[in-house]
Design an enzyme around this catalytic site. Sequence first.
Site, short mmCIF file in Angstrom:
data_model
loop_
_atom_site.label_atom_id
_atom_site.label_comp_id
_atom_site.label_asym_id
_atom_site.label_seq_id
_atom_site.Cartn_x
_atom_site.Cartn_y
_atom_site.Cartn_z
N SER A 109 -3.57 6.06 3.48
CA SER A 109 -2.59 5.00 3.59
C SER A 109 -3.10 3.86 4.46
CB SER A 109 -1.30 5.56 4.20
OG SER A 109 -0.38 4.53 4.47
N GLN A 129 -5.19 3.07 -0.04
CA GLN A 129 -3.89 2.65 -0.53
C GLN A 129 -3.42 1.39 0.21
OE1 GLN A 129 -1.00 3.09 1.59
NE2 GLN A 129 0.47 2.25 0.14
N TYR A 131 -0.17 -1.65 0.41
CA TYR A 131 1.13 -2.18 0.02
C TYR A 131 0.97 -3.68 -0.22
CZ TYR A 131 3.23 2.16 1.77
OH TYR A 131 3.57 3.46 1.98
N THR A 157 0.78 0.91 -3.92
CA THR A 157 2.08 1.58 -3.91
C THR A 157 3.20 0.55 -3.98
OG1 THR A 157 1.23 3.45 -2.63
CG2 THR A 157 3.61 3.10 -2.61
N LYS A 255 0.72 3.21 -8.14
CA LYS A 255 1.54 4.37 -7.77
C LYS A 255 3.01 3.97 -7.74
CE LYS A 255 2.03 7.85 -4.12
NZ LYS A 255 3.43 7.57 -3.76
N HIS A 279 8.15 8.23 -4.94
CA HIS A 279 7.83 8.21 -3.51
C HIS A 279 8.44 9.41 -2.79
CE1 HIS A 279 5.82 5.36 -0.66
NE2 HIS A 279 6.32 6.22 0.19
N GLY A 333 1.93 15.53 -0.96
CA GLY A 333 2.23 14.84 0.28
C GLY A 333 2.77 15.78 1.34
#
Length: 397
Positions: A109, A129, A131, A157, A255, A279, A333
């Site tokens: 992340s 990843q 955002y 994501t 994602k 999520h 996760g």
Amino acid sequence: MARDIWFETVSIAQERAKKRLPKSVYSALISASEKGLTVADNVEAFGQLGFAPHVIGALEKRDLSTTVMGQDISLPVVISPTGVQAVHPDGEVAVARAAAARGTAMGLSSFASKPIEDVIAANPKLFFQVYWLGDRAAIAARVERARAAGAVGLIVTTDWSFSHGRDWGSPKIPENMDLRTTVRMLPEGLTRPRWMYQWAKTMRPPNLRVPNQGAKGEAGPPFFQAYGEWMGTPPPTWEDIAWLRELWGGPFMLKGVIRVDDAKRAVDAGVSAISVSNHGGNNLDSTPAAIRALPAIADAVGNDIEVLLDGGIRRGSDVVKALALGARAVMIGRAYLWGLAAEGQAGVENVLDVLHGGIDSALRGLGKASVHDLGADDILVPPGFTRALGVPGNGSV
């Protein structure tokens, strides 16, 4: 791993995590949006699917290996990116080591607590990843840092709106673990002395900053500052996704896809893979379980791009059901976070071993030589189980 710390199921890892972690930290791992309908359905839906096993013809050995976004992995399970893994001092580095030890890839992340450079040193099979946060220049800077560090793929994501209305209450997460906050939270920490001792040995409190949001070598902003900037950034368009995919130029996953029409748009945008995901129930509550949406999406685009599933995996048999319904692999996760909380790197390895064993057992029962031999005929799907969202004429457009 020593037998006295070995656990045989993911649920036991969860139990150990609950005993190890302070209440607020554990609550942050299990809570989800509003009433938690989606997070419950993610898990429970797998129990509605059955197997159609063969009793003769089981093969002596089975092949669990596959590839995801160009990376060879030893089992069809990939570490999903999760933010600020402060359940253990080693955080994402421990997870990376565990994934490498078990021959699989890891998503990291951009809200992680460890710098990408440190994590990729532990596992070069790393997908970074991001955002959609800030302007294009800021996003491009983070992408170029990931490229320079050696990331082999990019994950974008888009499936998190972060509902604060949680029926069980959201644990209060501090802005930063300064001295005042540490003292205030000390009484709760003292209820879990083993967890406190782990952090005491490091001579520093849990890191709630996100170093991958800044330049290399910087501490990065506090989590909630980064989160606030993300919430204040206008959501991306399909043109933005196509721009980012072209900027990256390598394997690229979108994602958070749950609708067939969005999956088709993702193909048009040039992505390499999609993750069918809600999520983990942390987005819009009452969204169907990811496994319910998977078959229609896999049928629509599975020949064009790689389709993965993320949500509700607790057993190796869950993985096999997802593969039989069209997924190339799954992402996990909460399962690995419970392992991390329970026993650090060894706990994450343990979770991957549990899933590996369950996949192998299910393949044996189904008489399959490889995960690539699985198909819909191996699964019993009850009437009304699937949800074909975004398909004209079925009432979900």
